[in-house]
Scaffold this active site. Structure first.
Site, PDB file in Angstrom:
ATOM      1  N   PRO A   2       0.801  -1.204   0.000  1.00  0.00           N
ATOM      2  CA  PRO A   2       0.000   0.000   0.000  1.00  0.00           C
ATOM      3  C   PRO A   2       0.838   1.259   0.000  1.00  0.00           C
ATOM      4  O   PRO A   2       1.841   1.363   0.689  1.00  0.00           O
ATOM      5  CB  PRO A   2      -0.763  -0.103   1.311  1.00  0.00           C
ATOM      6  CG  PRO A   2       0.092  -0.946   2.180  1.00  0.00           C
ATOM      7  CD  PRO A   2       1.154  -1.585   1.365  1.00  0.00           C
ATOM      8  N   GLU A   3       0.376   2.210  -0.761  1.00  0.00           N
ATOM      9  CA  GLU A   3       0.891   3.566  -0.654  1.00  0.00           C
ATOM     10  C   GLU A   3      -0.226   4.373  -0.001  1.00  0.00           C
ATOM     11  O   GLU A   3      -1.203   3.800   0.462  1.00  0.00           O
ATOM     12  CB  GLU A   3       1.279   4.097  -2.034  1.00  0.00           C
ATOM     13  CG  GLU A   3       2.336   3.206  -2.692  1.00  0.00           C
ATOM     14  CD  GLU A   3       2.813   3.697  -4.035  1.00  0.00           C
ATOM     15  OE1 GLU A   3       2.906   4.916  -4.214  1.00  0.00           O
ATOM     16  OE2 GLU A   3       3.086   2.864  -4.908  1.00  0.00           O
ATOM     17  N   HIS A  92      -1.266 -16.432   7.435  1.00  0.00           N
ATOM     18  CA  HIS A  92      -0.789 -15.039   7.574  1.00  0.00           C
ATOM     19  C   HIS A  92      -1.819 -14.088   8.186  1.00  0.00           C
ATOM     20  O   HIS A  92      -1.664 -12.885   8.087  1.00  0.00           O
ATOM     21  CB  HIS A  92      -0.297 -14.475   6.236  1.00  0.00           C
ATOM     22  CG  HIS A  92       0.701 -15.350   5.543  1.00  0.00           C
ATOM     23  ND1 HIS A  92       1.872 -15.751   6.136  1.00  0.00           N
ATOM     24  CD2 HIS A  92       0.702 -15.919   4.322  1.00  0.00           C
ATOM     25  CE1 HIS A  92       2.544 -16.527   5.310  1.00  0.00           C
ATOM     26  NE2 HIS A  92       1.849 -16.647   4.204  1.00  0.00           N
ATOM     27  N   ARG A 111       4.293 -11.067   4.050  1.00  0.00           N
ATOM     28  CA  ARG A 111       5.730 -10.788   4.172  1.00  0.00           C
ATOM     29  C   ARG A 111       6.139 -10.253   5.537  1.00  0.00           C
ATOM     30  O   ARG A 111       7.338 -10.131   5.816  1.00  0.00           O
ATOM     31  CB  ARG A 111       6.157  -9.820   3.069  1.00  0.00           C
ATOM     32  CG  ARG A 111       6.076 -10.483   1.718  1.00  0.00           C
ATOM     33  CD  ARG A 111       6.389  -9.528   0.597  1.00  0.00           C
ATOM     34  NE  ARG A 111       7.796  -9.201   0.545  1.00  0.00           N
ATOM     35  CZ  ARG A 111       8.323  -8.383  -0.359  1.00  0.00           C
ATOM     36  NH1 ARG A 111       7.541  -7.805  -1.246  1.00  0.00           N
ATOM     37  NH2 ARG A 111       9.590  -8.141  -0.375  1.00  0.00           N
TER      38      ARG A 111
END
Length: 272
Positions: A2-3, A92, A111
């Site tokens: 995400p930005e 996750h 991640r």
DNA sequence: CGTAGCGCCTGCCGGC
DNA sequence: TGCCGGCAGGCGCTAC
């Protein structure tokens, strides 16, 4: 992943399910994220507290409860979803906030570059937030400010605008897109930009980010809004991920290079 | 001080 | 089919 636009869209999506509802339970399944998750503090200080506000600072999401803050960063692959509380746990799924609204706020982050933080003190003093530059839509981020910082650095202009100390929220996708809109080659040393270049770039950053928020962000593969729907800004991308494809303006093939270990795309004809 | 480069993690894709 | 390298939306740390 995400930005700023994806983080903003996430905030907007989760807000109605959190605001004025209480956190009934906190579940930490994976305490090893970018920094260790302060599990005990979270359980002790968040349980049974009402959510007063959801705000965003840069790419950090801030959940306000009385006199404390839960701070969430999505890193590269993080995703916050609002789900019914009986939704099965997937791989996750690291963190849950169960809510009195009957839903659960769930963080999934393959991640594990994301973060779950907590602070009692003033937000502005929180180490990760303290270093951040101005918000791109604030008065502090003016064309003049951009001219000033650009003139002081010789790094490529793309690296400068991606540095959160310069301005927050501009990541790898929107840096390339903003520079295309402003007709500036991403490799240009920041101090080589003219004042007019900075005026165009300043405007481009604001327009690109605002448009991306309005379209629900960019889904390349794994980003989804808090309701699971993708963002639709991908269709608007002019250069990002379009190596060897024709420029939408002049039909010259888009160039793909590595700049500061990040993939970078630009039109060699439109961007000088 | 500014700058360049590395590393944190997992997943996926293309080439052999 | 499997293995391997390279790449991925972020960001802090280190060495120079």
């Amino acid at each position: 992943m995400p930005e700023l636009p994806e983080v903003e869209v996430t905030c907007q999506g989760i807000r109605p399910y959190l605001l004025n509802h209480a956190i009934t339970q906190v579940v930490v399944r994976q305490p090893q994220l970018r920094w260790p998750v302060p599990t005990q503090a979270l359980k002790k200080h968040l349980t049974d507290q009402p959510v007063l506000a959801i705000t965003r600072r840069g790419k950090y999401i801030v959940i306000h409860v009385p006199s404390e803050h839960l701070i969430i960063h999505l890193g590269m692959s993080g995703n916050l979803r609002i789900l019914p509380q009986d939704t099965a746990i997937r791989k996750h799924d690291h963190f849950d906030c169960l809510l009195s609204s009957g839903y659960v706020l769930r963080l999934n982050d393959p991640r594990r570059f994301g973060a779950i933080l907590w602070t009692k003190g003033p937000l502005a003093e929180f180490p990760q937030l303290k270093k951040l530059g101005p918000e791109p839509f604030s008065a502090a981020f003016s064309a003049k400010y951009l001219q000033q910082i650009a003139s002081k650095h010789k790094v490529p202009i793309k690296a400068l605008i991606m540095n959160a100390a310069s301005v927050v929220g501009v990541g790898n996708i929107y840096a390339s897109e903003s520079l295309f809109m402003a007709k500036i080659n991403p490799q240009r040393p920041a101090h080589s930009l003219t004042d007019k270049d900075c005026v165009r770039l300043h405007k481009a950053i604001q327009k690109i980010l605002a448009n991306a928020i309005q379209k629900g962000g960019t889904t390349l593969k794994d980003f989804s809004q808090s309701d699971g729907k993708p963002g639709y800004f991908k269709q608007e991308l002019k250069v990002y991920g379009r190596k060897d494809e024709p420029c939408k303006k002049c039909h010259t093939n888009i160039i793909g290079i590595q700049l500061g270990q990040r993939s970078t795309y630009y039109c060699p004809s439109c961007q000088v």
